[in-house]
Write an enzyme that holds these catalytic residues in place. Structure first.
Site: not given
Length: 797
Positions: A434, A594, A736
């Site tokens: 990612s 955003y 992660r």
């Protein structure tokens, strides 16, 4: 101790007998509205795990139940003229009436008082009449007690989309059978299983709109049953369908499932100076869809846990017992309800999956709850899973235009390691790293840190690494440490990294391009996430005037048409620079609050011009930006779009909206939708869990008909294999896990026993890893069933 149970269903009867067994001196009364042994329903289903819980709680009752069970291992899925069978599932069926009769008899043996034909309208009056120290409210889905104290219990009751009818038949099904039949009105499905020597349950389900189009709402009971007998005739072998409520008309007999979630299960009353808890149990406290057979299971396990809490919290007052019960049980029930919701939604949306081939349709159905994983299926039926993996791999390699490699150590290729072609780009597997903000650029220029960060993960086996959101201008950055593609030196720095990836790995590299909008001009994450800079701030812009953190963030002004034209040009320029740098893939960031996300979400777009109002209008500007980028990005290279598929705020974007957003971007030329969620508003209330965002990717892929990337709490190869195999997404992006281990894909492949290409410099590490993993497998096999002490002794040999 005196206990009154309102409701003589499984929860009330089982709790009563467990508590009477625990303390024979207690007075325990069960009050039931029906006559003795006058119960309703067909068969109920338990898993082998539930049976184990019953044996531990009361072996006498469990043995009687076991003697009445019909046991099976197989699940048959009938779809489009094919039957797909998977074994090893370990289910048992028993008639509901027989189950209750066993519980009633056991209660009588132990001295529980059973009071029949008594309707309870006032739980407090019952407490007074029997001098109860504890009242159990197990009075069903339409609980009067829950209604009376709803301010305490805070029930959330949601009537779901499908109609279903609970019927029986003398046709005996050797497996748990799911049958799907298409009509001119839509799809119907049957859930059927044998529960005693001569009878099977036969539940028929269909969306309410299909039910109405078929005219069942206007049919008599007999007409509705005749309709169903004709529809499912090939499964019934001439046997009729039976109803245990023949007096009801068709419309009354078909109900919609009520999903019940309560915020609390315990209410305290003052009864003549004594504090008496009223505890919800069973369907009064919660419901779980019948497609995973959990209603009776939950009721019995509620009873087991509350009885256990009287031992666990022995010596404490009732408040301690009740608090312990809620703390333990509420978590477990929420897990079951989450899985049941996934299963329920799958059956509510069967038409979402009907374009799948029978093999994938069946796999999708088997894993619909996300509790039954790919490896769990393998434990149950290795032959089925290996056969499916071979089928999936053949399809994947053929679609990618590649020859299928030989099996590794006799094993078929796992779904996560199959290739995918998107336009002219072929990805070697389904793993993507990612885009993750690293806040380590200087003046928008990436450096050695990014070379190591992206390069090491490209060498770690992922098919593609995605560079963090790269900004189209200096004032488009989130922080001063965010990278850009708006100066020549930015392009050169990126090209150095892209060239390394291409020269030293077989991975592909993508860039995510975006504009921070109202979330810009903030500190580096480790200095205070989302907090504005202490100095040197730049002005912010959004679809409408916006302050992301109320009273804290800078206020972003509403973009004018001139601003929008300028920013569109910035996106086009960044796209051209991304091509010069040599990136293989481009992703447009339209999520997480955003700039482009602020246009899409109604929470942040309050415009009154052509860019505000309807969903189509709110998507207009992001679509204009995308189209302009697609026009200059090479036609042979893919483009994806990251969206927030759920704002997790009332009035915000919903998964329904996400499907429509995906359709709009698909029409504009997008190849994939990267399905994230949230981060648009601080008022969000996301529901986290394993693979918690995967259902969004599933919906978008199978409703909008566009490939998707699944993200969010995906951290095991088992997760990826299940998602890809079921057609819930085409790629899985892990964040992660790649921060923790750049070689995540290589490690997980080795754990699966599959040979993948390692960097030649690391070959010795691969050999050591494989030896260690093989040793672990041998130890696990040799010590299966041993106690911890015996295992320790074996390891010391």
């Amino acid at each position: 101790m005196n206990i009154a149970c309102i409701g003589g269903g499984p929860a009330g009867l089982y709790f009563a007998l467990l508590m009477k067994k625990r303390d024979p001196s207690s007075r325990i009364v069960v009050i039931e509205r029906n006559r003795p042994y006058d119960t309703f329903g067909w068969g109920v289903v338990f898993s082998d795990q539930t049976l184990g819980n019953l044996v531990q709680a009361d072996e006498t009752t469990a043995r009687r139940i076991l003697q009445s069970f019909n046991h099976w291992d197989d699940i048959d899925v009938h779809f489009k003229g094919r039957t797909i069978t998977s074994g090893g599932h370990g289910f048992c069926g028993i008639g509901r009436k027989r189950l209750l009769n066993i519980l009633q008899d056991r209660c009588v043996e132990l001295g529980v008082e059973l009071v029949f034909e008594t309707e309870v309208d006032d739980d407090q009056e019952v407490a007074r009449r029997y001098g109860a120290d504890l009242v159990i409210a197990c009075d069903g889905l339409n609980s009067k007690v829950r209604k009376r104290y709803e301010e305490t219990f805070k029930p959330d009751i949601e009537t779901r989309d499908c109609r279903f009818v609970w019927l029986g038949t003398k046709k005996l099904f050797p497996a748990f059978t799911f049958a799907f039949e298409e009509t001119e009105h839509g799809w119907f499905q049957a859930h059927a299983y044998q529960y005693d020597g001569d009878t099977s349950t036969f539940i028929i389900e269909t969306p309410d709109e299909v039910w109405q189009r078929a005219g069942i709402d206007k049919m008599s009971q007999a007409e509705a049953i005749a309709f169903c007998e004709k529809l499912f005739a090939k499964y019934l072998d001439g046997q009729p369908l039976l109803s245990n409520s023949p007096h009801l008309r068709g419309s009354a007999n078909w109900i919609r499932f009520p999903r019940i979630v309560c915020g609390s299960w315990v209410h305290w009353n003052d009864i003549d100076g004594k504090r008496v808890p009223v505890v919800l149990m069973g369907d009064a406290a919660h419901s779980a869809h019948f497609s995973i057979g959990s209603g009776t299971k939950l009721a019995l396990e509620d009873a087991i846990e509350l009885a256990r809490c009287f031992d666990t919290y022995q010596g404490q007052d009732l408040e301690g017992v009740m608090a312990g019960y809620e703390a333990v049980r509420a978590i477990e029930v929420l897990k079951i309800q989450s899985s049941a919701r996934n299963s329920m939604e799958w059956f509510e949306n069967v038409d979402r999956y009907v374009d799948m081939e029978p093999e994938q349709f069946a796999y999708s159905m088997l894993t619909r709850s996300q509790r039954l994983s790919h490896e769990n299926l393998r434990l149950r039926d290795a032959a089925y899973v290996e056969g499916y993996e071979r089928w999936f791999a053949r399809k994947a390699f053929a679609a990618a235009g590649l020859a299928e490699p030989p099996a590794s150590r006799g094993k078929p290729i796992p779904p996560m390691l199959t290739p995918l072609r998107v336009r002219d780009l072929v990805l070697k597997n389904r793993i993507v790293m990612s885009p993750m903000a690293q806040y380590s650029a200087v003046g928008g220029t990436v450096g050695d840190f990014h070379m190591v960060h992206l390069g090491s993960r490209a060498m770690g086996g992922a098919a593609m690494v995605v560079a963090e959101m790269t900004c189209v201008s200096a004032d488009a950055r989130i922080t001063p440490g965010c990278p850009g593609l708006y100066r020549p030196e930015h392009t050169e720095a990126w090209k150095r990294i892209v060239d390394f990836v291409h020269e030293h790995t077989d991975a592909r590299i993508a860039v995510q391009i975006g504009h921070a909008g109202p979330k810009g001009s903030t500190r580096l994450a480790w200095e205070g996430t989302d907090l504005p800079l202490e100095s040197g701030n730049w002005p912010l812009i959004a679809a409408s005037e916006e302050q992301y953190l109320a009273g804290v963030s800078q206020v972003a002004r509403a973009a004018t048409h001139d601003d929008m034209r300028r920013i569109l040009g910035d996106f086009v320029h960044a796209t051209l620079e991304a091509e010069k740098a040599g990136f293989d893939w481009l992703e447009l960031h339209c999520a997480h609050g955003y700039l482009l996300s602020t246009f899409i979400s109604p929470l942040t777009n309050r415009r009154t011009d052509e860019y505000g109002g309807s969903l189509e209008n709110r998507c207009r500007y992001p679509l204009e930006v995308f189209a302009a980028m697609r026009a200059v990005w090479p036609a042979h290279k893919p483009m994806s779009v990251r969206i927030s598929a759920h704002d997790w705020v009332e009035g915000g974007i919903t998964p329904d909206d996400a499907v429509e957003i995906a359709r709009l971007f698909k029409a504009a030329g997008a190849d994939m939708i990267d399905c994230s969620s949230g981060q648009v508003s601080k008022r969000e209330q996301p529901v986290y869990g394993r693979m918690f965002q995967t259902p969004f990717a599933d919906r978008v892929r199978n409703e909008a008909g566009i490939r998707t990337i699944a993200v969010g709490a995906i951290f095991e190869a088992d997760h990826v294999n299940g998602i890809i195999a079921a057609g819930r997404a085409d790629l899985c992006a892990l964040a992660r896990p790649h921060l923790a281990n750049p070689a995540w894909t290589l490690l997980e492949s080795a754990k699966m026993g599959w040979d993948v290409e390692w960097p030649k410099q690391y070959y010795a590490g691969r050999l050591q890893l494989e030896r260690n993993l093989e040793r672990e497998r041998q130890i696990a096999a040799a010590t299966q069933g041993m106690s911890p002490r015996e295992i320790a002794a074996r390891l010391l040999e």
